[in-house]
Design a protein around this motif. Sequence first.
Motif, PDB file in Angstrom:
ATOM      1  N   TYR A  80       0.936  -1.408  -0.206  1.00  0.00           N
ATOM      2  CA  TYR A  80      -0.026  -0.298  -0.030  1.00  0.00           C
ATOM      3  C   TYR A  80       0.871   1.583   0.074  1.00  0.00           C
ATOM      4  CZ  TYR A  80       0.976   0.561   4.913  1.00  0.00           C
ATOM      5  OH  TYR A  80       0.621   0.381   6.831  1.00  0.00           O
ATOM      6  N   SER A 109      -2.735   2.390  -4.644  1.00  0.00           N
ATOM      7  CA  SER A 109      -2.505   1.137  -4.150  1.00  0.00           C
ATOM      8  C   SER A 109      -2.227   1.878  -2.227  1.00  0.00           C
ATOM      9  CB  SER A 109      -2.732   0.342  -3.873  1.00  0.00           C
ATOM     10  OG  SER A 109      -2.487  -0.644  -2.824  1.00  0.00           O
ATOM     11  N   ASN A 147      -5.660  -0.997   0.026  1.00  0.00           N
ATOM     12  CA  ASN A 147      -5.712  -1.913   0.504  1.00  0.00           C
ATOM     13  C   ASN A 147      -4.618  -2.314   1.960  1.00  0.00           C
ATOM     14  OD1 ASN A 147      -3.608  -3.963   0.769  1.00  0.00           O
ATOM     15  ND2 ASN A 147      -1.907  -3.103  -1.081  1.00  0.00           N
TER      16      ASN A 147
END
Length: 319
Positions: free
Chosen positions: A74, A163, A212
């Motif tokens: 992430y 993400s 994420n």
Amino acid sequence: MELRGLHHISIITENARANFDFYTKVLGLRLVKKTVNQDDPYTYHLYYADEIGNPGTTVTFFEIPRANRGKKGYNSIARMGLRVPNDAALAYWEERLTMFHVKHEGVYEQFDRKVLDFEDVDGLAIQLMSDQRDKGVAGGKPWSESPVPVEFAILGLGPVLFSTLKKEKTDRVLTKVLGFDRVGAYEDDERLVTVFQVGEGGNGAEVQLEANFKDPHAVEGIGSVHHVAFRVADDAELQEWIQYIQDLGYPNSGFVDRHYFHSFYFREENGILIELATDGPGFQTDFEKEHGTYVELPPDLEGRRAEIEAHLTDLNSDV
């Protein structure tokens, strides 16, 4: 002030020669500029694009041989998109990637368009996307001497995937600061991916955003995206963006002269590095001279040309 779409994307590679072979001989892009990493001039900064390096078509790589391998996770740009003309082109690419033993998935539909996922030599996630239904920002002009037939050639950059752990923070930056519109969403591996577009919209002006919670924090390194840049019309508008984002308090670079364009960097609230870059002045050089033979150096390094070139890997430019 309105962004015009994607400008370029910059990535870290381990080996300039392997990178060059993949992006020119497999993907068929043109090496439009061969220069050096100004922080380490014994290594390359390579620019691949369409025939003349139009804004929105450029993929750049910093060669960092001793870097650690990047780790997916992430708070990163998790995937690069590349555009191809139509669905038939994806069928061609599925065969071509198989022929070159490139790890890839089959063609499938995502957000009402056909896509094909694969990885480059450093493990970077890439998604080829069909422009068959696209009505937004125009793609570039493929290089006529590419090993890939023009009718199937890559047209430029497609959507990038952000993400993040705290999706709402990046959502706010995209919509409230940069002027993107939410245009829809799709599910991928049980994650909801929101789709944003700016300016004329379409595949060349799109950012996708996922939350994420499964993976650890990304670690930047070989095979990871360093930053993404969005198009700004000219220097006057860039100065307006600089003042605006500085007033909002985001950590930033201030004005930067990259020779081929002028730009400004800032980090959004999840730490993703974003650049705003002007369309001009562009890659105005003798491409025939430069292709594979000429190393472009900024003025402050020109006096060290012989020393620098002695340390650079020889790239075979016959594609």
